[in-house]
Motif scaffolding. Structure first.
Motif, PDB file in Angstrom:
ATOM      1  N   ARG A  26     -57.424 -20.807  17.929  1.00  0.00           N
ATOM      2  CA  ARG A  26     -57.854 -20.514  19.297  1.00  0.00           C
ATOM      3  C   ARG A  26     -56.679 -19.881  20.042  1.00  0.00           C
ATOM      4  NH1 ARG A  26     -58.224 -25.501  21.527  1.00  0.00           N
ATOM      5  NH2 ARG A  26     -60.379 -25.856  20.908  1.00  0.00           N
ATOM      6  N   GLU A  28     -55.542 -18.402  23.847  1.00  0.00           N
ATOM      7  CA  GLU A  28     -55.891 -18.367  25.267  1.00  0.00           C
ATOM      8  C   GLU A  28     -54.999 -17.369  25.999  1.00  0.00           C
ATOM      9  OE1 GLU A  28     -56.222 -22.473  26.844  1.00  0.00           O
ATOM     10  OE2 GLU A  28     -56.066 -23.065  24.727  1.00  0.00           O
ATOM     11  N   HIS A  36     -61.352 -16.717  19.392  1.00  0.00           N
ATOM     12  CA  HIS A  36     -61.325 -17.529  18.178  1.00  0.00           C
ATOM     13  C   HIS A  36     -61.242 -16.633  16.948  1.00  0.00           C
ATOM     14  CE1 HIS A  36     -63.207 -20.390  21.043  1.00  0.00           C
ATOM     15  NE2 HIS A  36     -62.571 -21.299  20.334  1.00  0.00           N
ATOM     16  N   GLN A 329     -71.979 -25.796  14.268  1.00  0.00           N
ATOM     17  CA  GLN A 329     -70.911 -25.192  15.070  1.00  0.00           C
ATOM     18  C   GLN A 329     -71.444 -24.331  16.211  1.00  0.00           C
ATOM     19  OE1 GLN A 329     -68.244 -23.194  12.340  1.00  0.00           O
ATOM     20  NE2 GLN A 329     -67.309 -25.105  11.679  1.00  0.00           N
ATOM     21  N   SER A 356     -69.766 -18.174  20.396  1.00  0.00           N
ATOM     22  CA  SER A 356     -68.922 -19.147  21.084  1.00  0.00           C
ATOM     23  C   SER A 356     -69.103 -20.494  20.399  1.00  0.00           C
ATOM     24  CB  SER A 356     -69.308 -19.258  22.570  1.00  0.00           C
ATOM     25  OG  SER A 356     -69.106 -18.035  23.234  1.00  0.00           O
ATOM     26  N   GLU A 359     -67.004 -26.206  21.658  1.00  0.00           N
ATOM     27  CA  GLU A 359     -65.668 -26.794  21.686  1.00  0.00           C
ATOM     28  C   GLU A 359     -65.696 -28.283  21.366  1.00  0.00           C
ATOM     29  OE1 GLU A 359     -62.839 -25.382  21.784  1.00  0.00           O
ATOM     30  OE2 GLU A 359     -63.447 -23.335  22.271  1.00  0.00           O
ATOM     31  N   ASP A 360     -66.766 -28.987  21.765  1.00  0.00           N
ATOM     32  CA  ASP A 360     -66.819 -30.415  21.454  1.00  0.00           C
ATOM     33  C   ASP A 360     -66.984 -30.635  19.954  1.00  0.00           C
ATOM     34  OD1 ASP A 360     -69.384 -29.340  21.551  1.00  0.00           O
ATOM     35  OD2 ASP A 360     -70.314 -31.223  22.160  1.00  0.00           O
ATOM     36  N   LEU A 362     -65.787 -28.560  17.620  1.00  0.00           N
ATOM     37  CA  LEU A 362     -64.471 -28.289  17.049  1.00  0.00           C
ATOM     38  C   LEU A 362     -63.549 -29.493  17.236  1.00  0.00           C
ATOM     39  CD1 LEU A 362     -63.796 -24.581  18.134  1.00  0.00           C
ATOM     40  CD2 LEU A 362     -64.738 -25.420  15.979  1.00  0.00           C
ATOM     41  N   SER A 363     -63.580 -30.087  18.417  1.00  0.00           N
ATOM     42  CA  SER A 363     -62.719 -31.246  18.690  1.00  0.00           C
ATOM     43  C   SER A 363     -63.078 -32.427  17.795  1.00  0.00           C
ATOM     44  CB  SER A 363     -62.836 -31.655  20.161  1.00  0.00           C
ATOM     45  OG  SER A 363     -62.381 -30.624  21.010  1.00  0.00           O
TER      46      SER A 363
END
Length: 368
Positions: A26, A28, A36, A329, A356, A359-360, A362-363
Motif C-alpha cells: 500500500r 499513500e 495498491h 477481498q 479497491s 481494508e478491513d 486486508l487487516s
C-alpha cells in the motif's frame, strides 16, 4: 503528488484449496490517495515476509518523500539501486512489481483515468482459460471435469491442468478427460518445471495426439540449453513466463527458441510496463502472448489492465480456486467466477487499477 508512506502487507487468505499466502503493498500520498500493488511467485507468494523485507528495507526508504510524476524513473531507480545486492530477478523483481503496480494505481487515480486508458486501451473484455490446480495423476477424469464445470458453464472454452509425480499416469487421465470434453475445448498442460528431457519428449508425443495447445514449463526455466532442446523436439508448443523476470530474459528465451508461447505477469516480471513490453515481443518471433495470473484481487486488476492495453494478448489465466479469494477481498462477485460471461472477463475502466480491496479484509488477513 508526494509519497508519504509505503506499507508492506504479507497476507494469508483462504482459497478453495485451503489457506494461501499473498503479498500486497500500500502506498499513500500527501493528497490522500492510496494505491495498491501485488506480487506473485507463481502460486500466490510462498514467502511473503521476504517480499515485505525487500519493500520495507530496500524500496520504501527510496520512495518516501519523493514526488510521483512518472512511474518509470522511480522504478528504474529502485532496480539500479538494489541490483548489485539483491539482483534483478526472483524476489527482488517480484517485490518491485508490487511497488510499480501501486504507483500506476496512484497515477491513474490522480488523472481520473484507468491505467489502461493512459497506456492505450484496445479492448473491454478478454477470453479466459480455467486453471485447475489438482494434479491430473491424483484423480480420475470425472473429478477434473467437475472442478472445471463452473467455468465451462460460463462459456469458457480453454482449460489448463497440471501434471504431478506420475506424469505418464497424468497423460492417461488427460486422454480420458479429452474424451469427456470433446475436441471443442482447448486443453493446455502445466508441468511446473518437474520433468526431464526424455520424459518431456515422450509426453509431448502423446499430448500432440490429444491436441494439447501448449506444455508449460516442462523443465527449469533457468536451464536454457535443456529448454531449447525440449522445444526443438516437442510436437507441442512450449510455454513459459512466470520465471521470466524482465524483458531481457523474455527476449533471450524467445531468441533461443526455448518457447513459442510467452506468459508475462505484471506481478512477477517487474510490473505493468514490463509485462506490456514482454507481450509486445511475441509477434516478432511468431509466438503467442497469454497472460499468467495467480495472485489476489489487486494482482488480477493489474493483469486486467495489461490485457486491456496489449493488442497481441489473446487469453488470460483464471485459476478456479481463487474465486473465493477474489470475492472475499472485493466484498462482491465482480471478479468471481460468476463475472465470467460467454467465456470472457470484463476489463475495469475505473480510475487507477479499477479495484479497491476491502481494508478491513486486508487487516484481518495480515500475517503476524
Amino acid at each position: 503528488m508526494k509519497i508519504t508512506r509505503v506499507t508492506p502487507l504479507p497476507l494469508r487468505c483462504r482459497s478453495a484449496n485451503g489457506p494461501m499466502t499473498f503479498f500486497v503493498v500500500r502506498i499513500e500520498t500527501d493528497d490522500g490517495l492510496v494505491g495498491h500493488g501485488e506480487s506473485c511467485d507463481c502460486f500466490g507468494v510462498s514467502y511473503p515476509a521476504v517480499h515485505a523485507a525487500v519493500v520495507r528495507d530496500a524500496f520504501a526508504p527510496r520512495l518516501v518523500g519523493r514526488e510521483l510524476t512518472a512511474v518509470a524513473p522511480l522504478v528504474d531507480e529502485l532496480r539500479r539501486a538494489t541490483r548489485r545486492e539483491l539482483g534483478e530477478s526472483w524476489a527482488s523483481a517480484q517485490a518491485r512489481s508490487a511497488v510499480e503496480i501501486a504507483l500506476w494505481d496512484l497515477v491513474g487515480q490522480q488523472a481520473g483515468r484507468s491505467v489502461s486508458a493512459i497506456l492505450g486501451r484496445v479492448r473491454d473484455s478478454i477470453p479466459v482459460y480455467a486453471g485447475s490446480s489438482p494434479f491430473l495423476d491424483d484423480h480420475d477424469a470425472a473429478f477434473h471435469l467437475e472442478r472445471l464445470s463452473p467455468m465451462l458453464e460460463r462459456g469458457v472454452r480453454h482449460v489448463k491442468l497440471r501434471t504431478g509425480p506420475a506424469p505418464d499416469r497424468a497423460v492417461d487421465v488427460l486422454a480420458d478427460l479429452r474424451s469427456l470434453l470433446g475436441r471443442d475445448i482447448e486443453i493446455m498442460v502445466d508441468a511446473s518445471e518437474s520433468l526431464d528431457l526424455p520424459t518431456t519428449a515422450r509426453l509431448t508425443d502423446r499430448m500432440a495426439e490429444l491436441d494439447v495447445r501448449w506444455l508449460e514449463e516442462p523443465l527449469l526455466q533457468s536451464r536454457h540449453t535443456a529448454m531449447a532442446a525440449a522445444a526443438s523436439r516437442s510436437r507441442v508448443p512450449i510455454a513459459a513466463g512466470e520465471h521470466l523476470f524482465s524483458t531481457e530474459e523474455a527476449l533471450a528465451a524467445l531468441t533461443a527458441r526455448e518457447i513459442s508461447v510467452v506468459q508475462p505477469d505484471p506481478c512477477i516480471s517487474g510490473g505493468i510496463a514490463e509485462a506490456l513490453q514482454i507481450a509486445g515481443l511475441a509477434a516478432g518471433f511468431g509466438a503467442r502472448a497469454v497472460l499468467h495470473y495467480h495472485a489476489g484481487l489487486v494482482g488480477l486488476a493489474a493483469v486486467l489492465q495489461v490485457a486491456a492495453s496489449a493488442p497481441g494478448v489473446d487469453l488470460l489465466e483464471y485459476p478456479v480456486h481463487l474465486d473465493t479469494v477474489l470475492r472475499t477481498q472485493s466484498g462482491g462477485d465482480e471478479f468471481g467466477i460468476s463475472s465470467v460471461v460467454d467465456g470472457r472477463l470484463a476489463l475495469p475502466d475505473r480510475p487507477g487499477l479499477g479495484v479497491s480491496p476491502l481494508e478491513d479484509v486486508l487487516s484481518e488477513s495480515l500475517l503476524a
